[in-house]
Motif scaffolding. Structure first.
Motif, PDB file in Angstrom:
ATOM      1  N   TYR A 179       8.379   3.015  -6.329  1.00  0.00           N
ATOM      2  CA  TYR A 179       7.218   3.832  -6.696  1.00  0.00           C
ATOM      3  C   TYR A 179       7.670   5.198  -7.166  1.00  0.00           C
ATOM      4  O   TYR A 179       8.781   5.638  -6.894  1.00  0.00           O
ATOM      5  CB  TYR A 179       6.214   3.940  -5.542  1.00  0.00           C
ATOM      6  N   GLN A 180       6.764   5.841  -7.881  1.00  0.00           N
ATOM      7  CA  GLN A 180       6.989   7.190  -8.382  1.00  0.00           C
ATOM      8  C   GLN A 180       5.647   7.917  -8.356  1.00  0.00           C
ATOM      9  O   GLN A 180       4.610   7.329  -8.657  1.00  0.00           O
ATOM     10  CB  GLN A 180       7.563   7.143  -9.797  1.00  0.00           C
ATOM     11  N   ILE A 181       5.671   9.201  -7.986  1.00  0.00           N
ATOM     12  CA  ILE A 181       4.463  10.015  -7.856  1.00  0.00           C
ATOM     13  C   ILE A 181       4.511  11.161  -8.866  1.00  0.00           C
ATOM     14  O   ILE A 181       5.557  11.765  -9.075  1.00  0.00           O
ATOM     15  CB  ILE A 181       4.353  10.625  -6.430  1.00  0.00           C
ATOM     16  N   LYS A 182       3.343  11.450  -9.460  1.00  0.00           N
ATOM     17  CA  LYS A 182       3.213  12.627 -10.334  1.00  0.00           C
ATOM     18  C   LYS A 182       2.036  13.456  -9.839  1.00  0.00           C
ATOM     19  O   LYS A 182       0.929  12.938  -9.676  1.00  0.00           O
ATOM     20  CB  LYS A 182       2.988  12.210 -11.787  1.00  0.00           C
ATOM     21  N   LEU A 183       2.278  14.730  -9.583  1.00  0.00           N
ATOM     22  CA  LEU A 183       1.220  15.673  -9.211  1.00  0.00           C
ATOM     23  C   LEU A 183       1.000  16.603 -10.393  1.00  0.00           C
ATOM     24  O   LEU A 183       1.920  17.303 -10.822  1.00  0.00           O
ATOM     25  CB  LEU A 183       1.615  16.482  -7.978  1.00  0.00           C
TER      26      LEU A 183
ATOM     27  N   CYS B 105       4.957  10.752   1.336  1.00  0.00           N
ATOM     28  CA  CYS B 105       4.607   9.481   0.696  1.00  0.00           C
ATOM     29  C   CYS B 105       5.049   8.378   1.641  1.00  0.00           C
ATOM     30  O   CYS B 105       6.226   8.306   2.007  1.00  0.00           O
ATOM     31  CB  CYS B 105       5.314   9.343  -0.646  1.00  0.00           C
ATOM     32  N   ILE B 106       4.126   7.514   2.026  1.00  0.00           N
ATOM     33  CA  ILE B 106       4.413   6.477   2.993  1.00  0.00           C
ATOM     34  C   ILE B 106       4.072   5.120   2.379  1.00  0.00           C
ATOM     35  O   ILE B 106       2.913   4.852   2.031  1.00  0.00           O
ATOM     36  CB  ILE B 106       3.585   6.686   4.290  1.00  0.00           C
ATOM     37  N   ALA B 107       5.097   4.270   2.235  1.00  0.00           N
ATOM     38  CA  ALA B 107       4.900   2.915   1.729  1.00  0.00           C
ATOM     39  C   ALA B 107       4.631   1.998   2.912  1.00  0.00           C
ATOM     40  O   ALA B 107       5.393   1.975   3.875  1.00  0.00           O
ATOM     41  CB  ALA B 107       6.144   2.467   0.967  1.00  0.00           C
ATOM     42  N   LEU B 108       3.526   1.260   2.843  1.00  0.00           N
ATOM     43  CA  LEU B 108       3.093   0.412   3.945  1.00  0.00           C
ATOM     44  C   LEU B 108       3.205  -1.061   3.567  1.00  0.00           C
ATOM     45  O   LEU B 108       2.839  -1.451   2.472  1.00  0.00           O
ATOM     46  CB  LEU B 108       1.643   0.735   4.320  1.00  0.00           C
TER      47      LEU B 108
ATOM     48  N   SER C  96       0.839  -1.189   0.000  1.00  0.00           N
ATOM     49  CA  SER C  96       0.000   0.000   0.000  1.00  0.00           C
ATOM     50  C   SER C  96       0.880   1.247   0.000  1.00  0.00           C
ATOM     51  O   SER C  96       1.967   1.251   0.582  1.00  0.00           O
ATOM     52  CB  SER C  96      -0.906  -0.009   1.243  1.00  0.00           C
ATOM     53  N   LEU C  97       0.391   2.290  -0.663  1.00  0.00           N
ATOM     54  CA  LEU C  97       1.100   3.573  -0.687  1.00  0.00           C
ATOM     55  C   LEU C  97       0.118   4.669  -0.313  1.00  0.00           C
ATOM     56  O   LEU C  97      -0.967   4.764  -0.890  1.00  0.00           O
ATOM     57  CB  LEU C  97       1.685   3.850  -2.080  1.00  0.00           C
ATOM     58  N   ARG C  98       0.504   5.479   0.660  1.00  0.00           N
ATOM     59  CA  ARG C  98      -0.321   6.600   1.108  1.00  0.00           C
ATOM     60  C   ARG C  98       0.391   7.906   0.768  1.00  0.00           C
ATOM     61  O   ARG C  98       1.585   8.040   1.016  1.00  0.00           O
ATOM     62  CB  ARG C  98      -0.563   6.500   2.602  1.00  0.00           C
ATOM     63  N   ILE C  99      -0.356   8.851   0.208  1.00  0.00           N
ATOM     64  CA  ILE C  99       0.191  10.148  -0.189  1.00  0.00           C
ATOM     65  C   ILE C  99      -0.612  11.230   0.525  1.00  0.00           C
ATOM     66  O   ILE C  99      -1.839  11.287   0.379  1.00  0.00           O
ATOM     67  CB  ILE C  99       0.109  10.334  -1.716  1.00  0.00           C
TER      68      ILE C  99
END
Length: 131
Positions: A105-109, A127-130, A37-40
């Motif tokens: 992981y990679q994030i795009k806003l 960004c928190i990887a669970l 899971s990934l929380r942003i």
């Protein structure tokens, strides 16, 4: 030959109707353990003239070219839906994988605005990887 003022007015109208957008893309993050899971979380000034879209790439680490993987758009988990013209509002996004795990992981806003003078502002990105 047309009137110079008509051309200028048409150009101004076209500029006002355009949606301006900018992207912020994180570097590819590798985590030590496999996660599911990934929380942003972030705070944002997001007025009635702006929008923020969040995209994610979750990778196993076995991909030969992570840049070729497609982005997946996320919807906000914790967001009232109201726009605030004066204050920052907290946003939370989460992506859960069932039966799968990721190690990168990679994030795009994507920040969009219908008015060049009013832009979304993001602060406190977490960004928190669970596991």
């Amino acid at each position: 030959y047309g009137d110079h003022r008509d051309l200028h007015t048409a150009y101004r109208r076209q500029r006002q109707m355009c949606i301006r957008d900018r992207n912020y893309i994180t570097k590819l993050i590798t985590v030590a353990n496999e996660c599911t899971s990934l929380r942003i979380d972030f705070a944002a000034y997001n007025s009635s003239e702006t929008d923020i879209d969040v995209y994610v790439k979750l990778l196993t680490g076995d991909e030969t070219n992570p840049g070729d993987q497609s982005w997946e758009e996320l919807t906000a988990v914790d967001y009232s839906g109201s726009k605030n013209e004066f204050d920052f509002i907290d946003y939370t996004y989460q992506k859960d994988l069932s039966g799968k795990q990721f190690t990168q992981y990679q994030i795009k806003l994507r920040m969009r605005s219908r008015n060049a003078a009013v832009v979304p502002i993001i602060k406190d990105l977490r960004c928190i990887a669970l596991a």
